[in-house]
Design a protein around this motif. Structure first.
Motif, PDB file in Angstrom:
ATOM      1  N   TRP A 276       4.241  12.653   5.230  1.00 50.87           N
ATOM      2  CA  TRP A 276       3.176  13.645   5.183  1.00 50.87           C
ATOM      3  C   TRP A 276       3.511  14.714   4.159  1.00 50.87           C
ATOM      4  N   TYR A 277       2.474  15.188   3.475  1.00 48.57           N
ATOM      5  CA  TYR A 277       2.607  16.315   2.562  1.00 48.57           C
ATOM      6  C   TYR A 277       1.691  17.430   3.053  1.00 48.57           C
ATOM      7  N   VAL A 278       2.185  18.659   3.030  1.00 52.92           N
ATOM      8  CA  VAL A 278       1.363  19.815   3.396  1.00 52.92           C
ATOM      9  C   VAL A 278       0.992  20.549   2.117  1.00 52.92           C
ATOM     10  N   VAL A 279      -0.306  20.564   1.803  1.00 52.30           N
ATOM     11  CA  VAL A 279      -0.783  21.222   0.582  1.00 52.30           C
ATOM     12  C   VAL A 279      -1.459  22.537   0.961  1.00 52.30           C
ATOM     13  N   PRO A 280      -0.935  23.660   0.451  1.00 49.14           N
ATOM     14  CA  PRO A 280      -1.591  24.943   0.719  1.00 49.14           C
ATOM     15  C   PRO A 280      -3.003  24.907   0.137  1.00 49.14           C
ATOM     16  N   ALA A 281      -3.993  25.201   0.957  1.00 48.98           N
ATOM     17  CA  ALA A 281      -5.373  24.916   0.531  1.00 48.98           C
ATOM     18  C   ALA A 281      -6.289  26.131   0.534  1.00 48.98           C
ATOM     19  N   ASP A 282      -5.698  27.329   0.658  1.00 46.39           N
ATOM     20  CA  ASP A 282      -6.560  28.519   0.606  1.00 46.39           C
ATOM     21  C   ASP A 282      -7.157  28.713  -0.782  1.00 46.39           C
ATOM     22  N   ARG A 283      -6.421  28.253  -1.799  1.00 51.46           N
ATOM     23  CA  ARG A 283      -6.934  28.333  -3.174  1.00 51.46           C
ATOM     24  C   ARG A 283      -7.404  26.944  -3.592  1.00 51.46           C
ATOM     25  N   LYS A 284      -8.701  26.809  -3.870  1.00 51.86           N
ATOM     26  CA  LYS A 284      -9.229  25.479  -4.197  1.00 51.86           C
ATOM     27  C   LYS A 284      -8.607  24.921  -5.475  1.00 51.86           C
ATOM     28  N   TRP A 285      -8.417  25.779  -6.469  1.00 51.81           N
ATOM     29  CA  TRP A 285      -7.857  25.292  -7.734  1.00 51.81           C
ATOM     30  C   TRP A 285      -6.433  24.785  -7.529  1.00 51.81           C
ATOM     31  N   TYR A 286      -5.714  25.434  -6.622  1.00 52.62           N
ATOM     32  CA  TYR A 286      -4.339  24.986  -6.401  1.00 52.62           C
ATOM     33  C   TYR A 286      -4.327  23.660  -5.645  1.00 52.62           C
ATOM     34  N   ARG A 287      -5.183  23.583  -4.630  1.00 56.44           N
ATOM     35  CA  ARG A 287      -5.318  22.350  -3.863  1.00 56.44           C
ATOM     36  C   ARG A 287      -5.650  21.167  -4.794  1.00 56.44           C
ATOM     37  N   ASN A 288      -6.612  21.357  -5.698  1.00 60.45           N
ATOM     38  CA  ASN A 288      -6.989  20.259  -6.599  1.00 60.45           C
ATOM     39  C   ASN A 288      -5.834  19.852  -7.498  1.00 60.45           C
ATOM     40  N   TRP A 289      -5.151  20.833  -8.036  1.00 61.93           N
ATOM     41  CA  TRP A 289      -4.034  20.512  -8.921  1.00 61.93           C
ATOM     42  C   TRP A 289      -2.929  19.816  -8.131  1.00 61.93           C
ATOM     43  N   ALA A 290      -2.594  20.343  -6.962  1.00 58.72           N
ATOM     44  CA  ALA A 290      -1.465  19.798  -6.199  1.00 58.72           C
ATOM     45  C   ALA A 290      -1.732  18.358  -5.757  1.00 58.72           C
ATOM     46  N   VAL A 291      -2.943  18.070  -5.303  1.00 58.07           N
ATOM     47  CA  VAL A 291      -3.239  16.694  -4.873  1.00 58.07           C
ATOM     48  C   VAL A 291      -3.239  15.758  -6.092  1.00 58.07           C
ATOM     49  N   SER A 292      -3.800  16.223  -7.195  1.00 60.90           N
ATOM     50  CA  SER A 292      -3.788  15.400  -8.414  1.00 60.90           C
ATOM     51  C   SER A 292      -2.361  15.081  -8.826  1.00 60.90           C
ATOM     52  N   ARG A 293      -1.529  16.083  -8.749  1.00 59.72           N
ATOM     53  CA  ARG A 293      -0.128  15.949  -9.164  1.00 59.72           C
ATOM     54  C   ARG A 293       0.615  14.980  -8.223  1.00 59.72           C
ATOM     55  N   LEU A 294       0.343  15.090  -6.937  1.00 56.73           N
ATOM     56  CA  LEU A 294       0.955  14.159  -5.972  1.00 56.73           C
ATOM     57  C   LEU A 294       0.567  12.718  -6.290  1.00 56.73           C
TER      58      LEU A 294
ATOM     59  N   VAL B 115       0.848  -1.189   0.000  1.00 59.66           N
ATOM     60  CA  VAL B 115       0.000   0.000   0.000  1.00 59.66           C
ATOM     61  C   VAL B 115       0.890   1.248   0.000  1.00 59.66           C
ATOM     62  N   THR B 116       0.784   2.055  -1.049  1.00 60.59           N
ATOM     63  CA  THR B 116       1.465   3.346  -1.069  1.00 60.59           C
ATOM     64  C   THR B 116       0.585   4.341  -0.326  1.00 60.59           C
ATOM     65  N   VAL B 117       1.082   4.819   0.821  1.00 61.19           N
ATOM     66  CA  VAL B 117       0.282   5.707   1.661  1.00 61.19           C
ATOM     67  C   VAL B 117       0.689   7.152   1.386  1.00 61.19           C
ATOM     68  N   VAL B 118      -0.274   7.952   0.942  1.00 58.40           N
ATOM     69  CA  VAL B 118      -0.024   9.366   0.638  1.00 58.40           C
ATOM     70  C   VAL B 118      -0.871  10.191   1.602  1.00 58.40           C
ATOM     71  N   LYS B 119      -0.211  10.812   2.565  1.00 65.49           N
ATOM     72  CA  LYS B 119      -0.927  11.557   3.599  1.00 65.49           C
ATOM     73  C   LYS B 119      -0.855  13.047   3.321  1.00 65.49           C
ATOM     74  N   VAL B 120      -2.018  13.655   3.191  1.00 57.46           N
ATOM     75  CA  VAL B 120      -2.084  15.061   2.799  1.00 57.46           C
ATOM     76  C   VAL B 120      -2.794  15.879   3.874  1.00 57.46           C
ATOM     77  N   LEU B 121      -2.086  16.876   4.372  1.00 63.01           N
ATOM     78  CA  LEU B 121      -2.727  17.877   5.231  1.00 63.01           C
ATOM     79  C   LEU B 121      -3.144  19.046   4.341  1.00 63.01           C
ATOM     80  N   LEU B 122      -4.460  19.264   4.251  1.00 63.86           N
ATOM     81  CA  LEU B 122      -4.966  20.427   3.518  1.00 63.86           C
ATOM     82  C   LEU B 122      -4.878  21.611   4.473  1.00 63.86           C
ATOM     83  N   HIS B 123      -3.922  22.464   4.180  1.00 62.14           N
ATOM     84  CA  HIS B 123      -3.545  23.525   5.106  1.00 62.14           C
ATOM     85  C   HIS B 123      -4.287  24.805   4.763  1.00 62.14           C
TER      86      HIS B 123
END
Lengths: 280, 280
Positions: A233-251, A170-178
């Motif tokens: 753990w990955y910290v994804v800046p989440a104030d911008r929804k479009w950025y959050r979506n792109w960054a998680v997709s990319r991860l 199992v590849t575990v990808v942990k994302v904190l939407l910050h």
């Protein structure tokens, strides 16, 4: 992207994580405006779906690998939106989504990892946790739902559990939407402005904001104690929804590309099957 | 659309269903070519997602209603493709998808409806069965996996079960993806042509084709016995994938529109919450 968003711990940083040093409005890499971000995310849909199909196909020939995305974040940080927009890019039949709520009476009678173990994706699947076992060291810590020594022990139990997942493929990808304190206020206010969003609003969310700093500290402890080689753990800046979506997709794309799952070869005689099909 | 695709039984038709009278390549209503069909299906994405969100939102205020799509059809009829393309239009977090395979040893120890009951969608959800309890009167009948009197009894058990679902607020939409014998041959041959589709091919599928007529008759019995007021059967012509996707999407839309779920009103003082949010 992975390396940019990955939580840095260890001696060089004194073993401490300071969430305040992560800007929730940052754009650390990739597209820099909404239009470009949405286009870039849409462009990932094809590659993601292709990799998912290969992962599933490989599982039919015994490949045990799979991916688990763990989403954590404060209220309004966009866990639900990420599932809708990012997981919506995948074939739903290969996704196993679990939203963890307050534990039921039955769940409370078991060790805290019991309900989580049951929700682990099967080989070939993409699993998604909307909240997770981390609530047992987040809200449980902030609200003192367990004695300190129990809470303390859980970090190690979580690391051992995730290590065993990694060993099982199992590849575990942990994302904190910050998300930022002010951005959360704006989002809660917008929910109040729209009657079709009132069902998402809970007055208790306002109370929770009073514990904001305690939650930030609980997250910092999580990032310090549970960002391991096996499951960073990955910290994804989440104030911008479009950025959050792109960054998680990319991860997810980067992790799936590294897995590089392959379509299994035919385990039958293709020409013989063709001939039989022409016959009947 | 619903009335057009709905199976007609009853006295006027002598109580019999003749699947041969349903053309698998038909275009009984709606768009008439691939481009128009794909555009029309894409146009349903917004309304479907909106209705799904309203259904889910209503459930948070006690509305028990939900929808269950049951997909049946011969190999290659497009059950998987329908899930990918039609269910892919919904928010994945509100979908509960279950693919029923040959029963496990544990499942075999229980009545045939046991595993099905566990997979019923919760209030507010869209449930999808990729195959279902109908396998227990389809392959079970063709392969004589149970004594005739047991098979015979199952039609009534299924009707009683589905009736109870309807009483609990489950809208049951049963779809037979009707594919032709020659179209199936073409699809199996195309899978053989493409190495990236070999994993979907099972030489046993060729054997199953020899029982084509027996399966058609088993489906006719199902349509005759189990198309009830509470849970009618729809026959969707499935030789054209674009038509199948549009028709199933349209069926779901009509059922969801009839449910007309509503966003629940706020159960809190909006202005008081706004004031508290501005403060802290």
């Amino acid at each position: 992207m992975r390396e940019l968003l990955r939580v840095r711990t260890g001696a060089r940083h004194g073993g401490r994580v300071d969430l305040g040093a992560y800007a929730s409005s940052a754009i650390p890499a990739g597209p820099t405006d909404k239009r470009a971000g949405q286009a870039a995310a849409a462009g990932l849909a094809g590659p993601l779906a292709d990799l998912q199909e290969r992962l599933y196909a490989a599982s039919t020939a015994g490949d045990r690998r799979r991916l688990l995305l763990v989403l954590q974040g404060m209220d309004t940080s966009g866990k639900g939106g990420t599932v809708k927009h990012v997981i919506g890019l995948f074939n739903p039949s290969g996704c196993r989504i679990t939203a963890f709520k307050a534990p039921t009476p039955e769940e409370k009678e078991h060790p805290f990892l019991w309900r989580v173990g049951k929700a682990v994706p099967r080989p070939g699947e993409i699993g998604i946790f909307d909240r997770s076992h981390y609530e047992d060291v987040l809200i449980a810590r902030v609200r003192a739902l367990a004695p300190p020594e129990v809470l303390e022990r859980r970090y190690g139990e979580i690391n051992a559990f995730e290590h065993s997942l990694a060993e099982e493929g199992v590849t575990v990808v942990k994302v904190l939407l910050h998300v930022g304190f002010e951005e959360q206020r704006e989002r809660l206010l917008r929910r109040l402005d729209r009657p079709d969003k009132h069902w998402k609003f809970d007055p208790a969310d306002i109370e929770e904001r009073r514990s904001w700093q305690a939650y930030q500290e609980a997250y910092e402890r999580v990032l310090e104690r549970c960002s391991t080689e096996a499951a960073p753990w990955y910290v994804v800046p989440a104030d911008r929804k479009w950025y959050r979506n792109w960054a998680v997709s990319r991860l997810l794309l980067e992790h799936l590309e590294e897995l590089d799952p392959r379509y299994p070869p035919a385990r039958f005689d293709v020409e013989a099957c063709r001939a039989r099909l022409m016959d009947g």
